[in-house]
Design a protein around this motif. Structure first.
Motif, PDB file in Angstrom:
ATOM      1  N   VAL A   2       0.848  -1.194   0.000  1.00 11.06           N
ATOM      2  CA  VAL A   2       0.000   0.000   0.000  1.00 11.06           C
ATOM      3  C   VAL A   2       0.879   1.238   0.000  1.00 11.06           C
ATOM      4  O   VAL A   2       1.797   1.347   0.821  1.00 11.06           O
ATOM      5  N   ILE A   3       0.592   2.175  -0.896  1.00 10.83           N
ATOM      6  CA  ILE A   3       1.264   3.473  -0.899  1.00 10.83           C
ATOM      7  C   ILE A   3       0.241   4.526  -0.502  1.00 10.83           C
ATOM      8  O   ILE A   3      -0.838   4.622  -1.094  1.00 10.83           O
ATOM      9  N   ARG A   4       0.559   5.282   0.544  1.00  8.95           N
ATOM     10  CA  ARG A   4      -0.325   6.340   1.026  1.00  8.95           C
ATOM     11  C   ARG A   4       0.277   7.685   0.639  1.00  8.95           C
ATOM     12  O   ARG A   4       1.432   7.956   0.977  1.00  8.95           O
ATOM     13  N   LEU A   5      -0.497   8.533  -0.025  1.00  9.08           N
ATOM     14  CA  LEU A   5      -0.020   9.842  -0.440  1.00  9.08           C
ATOM     15  C   LEU A   5      -0.900  10.928   0.165  1.00  9.08           C
ATOM     16  O   LEU A   5      -2.114  10.971  -0.078  1.00  9.08           O
ATOM     17  N   GLY A   6      -0.290  11.811   0.955  1.00  3.50           N
ATOM     18  CA  GLY A   6      -0.983  12.997   1.435  1.00  3.50           C
ATOM     19  C   GLY A   6      -0.647  14.141   0.497  1.00  3.50           C
ATOM     20  O   GLY A   6       0.478  14.663   0.530  1.00  3.50           O
ATOM     21  N   VAL A   7      -1.618  14.496  -0.350  1.00  8.70           N
ATOM     22  CA  VAL A   7      -1.372  15.478  -1.415  1.00  8.70           C
ATOM     23  C   VAL A   7      -2.487  16.530  -1.372  1.00  8.70           C
ATOM     24  O   VAL A   7      -3.487  16.416  -2.087  1.00  8.70           O
ATOM     25  N   PRO A   8      -2.353  17.550  -0.514  1.00 14.11           N
ATOM     26  CA  PRO A   8      -3.419  18.550  -0.416  1.00 14.11           C
ATOM     27  C   PRO A   8      -3.751  19.223  -1.739  1.00 14.11           C
ATOM     28  O   PRO A   8      -4.909  19.532  -2.011  1.00 14.11           O
ATOM     29  N   TYR A   9      -2.719  19.457  -2.551  1.00 13.47           N
ATOM     30  CA  TYR A   9      -2.921  20.142  -3.827  1.00 13.47           C
ATOM     31  C   TYR A   9      -2.531  19.193  -4.950  1.00 13.47           C
ATOM     32  O   TYR A   9      -1.361  19.025  -5.271  1.00 13.47           O
ATOM     33  N   LEU A  10      -3.529  18.550  -5.500  1.00 13.19           N
ATOM     34  CA  LEU A  10      -3.320  17.495  -6.486  1.00 13.19           C
ATOM     35  C   LEU A  10      -3.115  18.117  -7.862  1.00 13.19           C
ATOM     36  O   LEU A  10      -4.025  18.737  -8.413  1.00 13.19           O
TER      37      LEU A  10
ATOM     38  N   PHE B 135       3.943  16.286  -4.298  1.00 12.10           N
ATOM     39  CA  PHE B 135       3.983  15.885  -5.704  1.00 12.10           C
ATOM     40  C   PHE B 135       3.499  17.035  -6.591  1.00 12.10           C
ATOM     41  O   PHE B 135       2.468  16.952  -7.251  1.00 12.10           O
ATOM     42  N   ARG B 136       4.266  18.109  -6.625  1.00 15.42           N
ATOM     43  CA  ARG B 136       3.945  19.256  -7.466  1.00 15.42           C
ATOM     44  C   ARG B 136       5.226  19.754  -8.115  1.00 15.42           C
ATOM     45  O   ARG B 136       6.289  19.753  -7.493  1.00 15.42           O
ATOM     46  N   ARG B 137       5.121  20.188  -9.347  1.00 17.06           N
ATOM     47  CA  ARG B 137       6.294  20.710 -10.043  1.00 17.06           C
ATOM     48  C   ARG B 137       6.912  21.881  -9.272  1.00 17.06           C
ATOM     49  O   ARG B 137       8.138  21.977  -9.145  1.00 17.06           O
ATOM     50  N   SER B 138       6.049  22.745  -8.736  1.00 20.59           N
ATOM     51  CA  SER B 138       6.577  23.908  -8.013  1.00 20.59           C
ATOM     52  C   SER B 138       7.358  23.473  -6.781  1.00 20.59           C
ATOM     53  O   SER B 138       8.360  24.095  -6.412  1.00 20.59           O
ATOM     54  N   SER B 139       6.927  22.396  -6.123  1.00 20.63           N
ATOM     55  CA  SER B 139       7.654  21.901  -4.955  1.00 20.63           C
ATOM     56  C   SER B 139       9.029  21.382  -5.337  1.00 20.63           C
ATOM     57  O   SER B 139      10.002  21.537  -4.593  1.00 20.63           O
ATOM     58  N   MET B 140       9.111  20.756  -6.500  1.00 22.59           N
ATOM     59  CA  MET B 140      10.362  20.115  -6.889  1.00 22.59           C
ATOM     60  C   MET B 140      11.347  21.058  -7.553  1.00 22.59           C
ATOM     61  O   MET B 140      12.560  20.866  -7.459  1.00 22.59           O
ATOM     62  N   TYR B 141      10.847  22.088  -8.249  1.00 25.56           N
ATOM     63  CA  TYR B 141      11.742  22.911  -9.062  1.00 25.56           C
ATOM     64  C   TYR B 141      11.730  24.399  -8.744  1.00 25.56           C
ATOM     65  O   TYR B 141      12.613  25.124  -9.161  1.00 25.56           O
ATOM     66  N   LYS B 142      10.732  24.878  -8.008  1.00 22.21           N
ATOM     67  CA  LYS B 142      10.621  26.327  -7.822  1.00 22.21           C
ATOM     68  C   LYS B 142      10.649  26.783  -6.372  1.00 22.21           C
ATOM     69  O   LYS B 142      10.978  27.933  -6.097  1.00 22.21           O
ATOM     70  N   ASN B 143      10.284  25.917  -5.448  1.00 24.99           N
ATOM     71  CA  ASN B 143      10.191  26.319  -4.045  1.00 24.99           C
ATOM     72  C   ASN B 143      11.349  25.777  -3.222  1.00 24.99           C
ATOM     73  O   ASN B 143      11.901  24.721  -3.525  1.00 24.99           O
ATOM     74  N   GLY B 144      11.662  26.476  -2.151  1.00 26.53           N
ATOM     75  CA  GLY B 144      12.521  25.913  -1.124  1.00 26.53           C
ATOM     76  C   GLY B 144      11.647  25.057  -0.221  1.00 26.53           C
ATOM     77  O   GLY B 144      10.656  25.547   0.331  1.00 26.53           O
TER      78      GLY B 144
END
Length: 281
Positions: free
Chosen positions: A131-139, A236-245
């Motif tokens: 089972v993989i559980r993902l908490g992703v408020p902004y999908l 799991f957002r592009r902004s999290s991975m490439y634009k935000n600290g």
């Protein structure tokens, strides 16, 4: 911290021929992580006067300062202090892509391995068996697409996917959020085998007036069974991975992963199921 694979590749190309191009980069890599940071790295080398842009259609650069380039190359000749293939706990960070080439781990004191956000999320996906559980408020689709290969491999292995998000069941939800959820549901279901399942639930409640938030989820998590877990500000957002600290931890401890799985399940049990009918309405 492990650099993107495109960094040492760029250095190697410049060492061998004295030039490298954007076209070469795209021919060598198809991973967004390596491409995004690779392009930013070239821009940084140019700003620092190490390379210059040539007037060619393929976006070619050449070395202009041999001394400065030699100093840059030394960074990639040093062996890493940590073996990131085997650890119990790691720091997880995300540095905006324009700043990554300026980020030096030598400027920081850290007692455990350091990983980029994508690397940590990928590790959790690879660790999952049931089972993989993902908490992703902004999908958002762009972040999930980054891990399409890993997610669909899990589906084919029969791994059940639980996604906890928010604001899909409000009046007038964002079209892009609905599309991201619908696409994930469709693509995962198309590949499910060996008894795996996918379910998306929503935990978001407004006050009776509908104008103020009563309660919701905002945590960002990825939990592999009860064996490893990422918890932090990035998701799991592009902004999290490439634009935000962003900052967080990856733990590969059964006791800690079990706690985070239980914490996730506390909200999961009180969340509302997001049906296909709702996503298509």
């Amino acid at each position: 911290m492990t650099n993107p694979a495109s960094f040492p590749w760029i250095i190697a190309e410049l060492s061998q021929s004295g030039t490298v191009s954007i076209e070469d980069l795209h021919n060598e890599f198809d991973d967004e992580y390596d491409l995004t940071y690779g392009e930013e790295y070239l821009k940084t080398l140019k700003r620092e006067g190490i390379i210059e842009r040539l007037p060619t259609a393929d976006g070619r650069y050449q070395v202009t300062s041999e001394d400065a380039f030699a100093a840059e190359r030394e960074k990639f000749d040093e062996a890493s202090e940590y073996d990131t293939q085997d650890f119990d706990r790691a720091l997880v960070i995300s540095v905006p892509s324009p700043l990554l080439a300026q980020f030096s781990e030598d400027d920081f004191d850290y007692p455990i391995p350091m990983l980029q956000l994508d690397q940590a999320l990928q590790r959790v996906l690879i660790d999952t068996e049931d089972v993989i559980r993902l908490g992703v408020p902004y999908l958002e689709g762009d972040g999930l697409d980054r891990f399409a290969d890993e997610l669909y491999a899990l589906a084919e292995q029969g791994v059940s996917l639980r996604v906890l998000t928010r604001e899909l069941l409000v009046d007038n939800p964002a079209d892009r959020d609905l599309k991201a959820a619908r696409d994930l549901l469709d693509k995962y279901e198309d590949r499910i085998d060996n008894g795996g399942t996918i379910e998306i639930r929503d935990f978001y409640h407004a006050m009776p007036s509908g104008r103020r938030l009563d309660m919701s989820v905002h945590f960002k998590m990825a939990i592999a069974d009860q064996t490893s877990a990422y918890v932090g500000s990035g998701e799991f957002r592009r902004s999290s991975m490439y634009k935000n600290g962003e900052a967080g931890y990856l733990v590969r401890s059964t006791d800690e992963a079990r706690f985070w799985a239980q914490f996730f399940d506390f909200f999961w049990e009180q969340a509302d199921q997001v049906t296909r009918t709702r996503l298509e309405s």
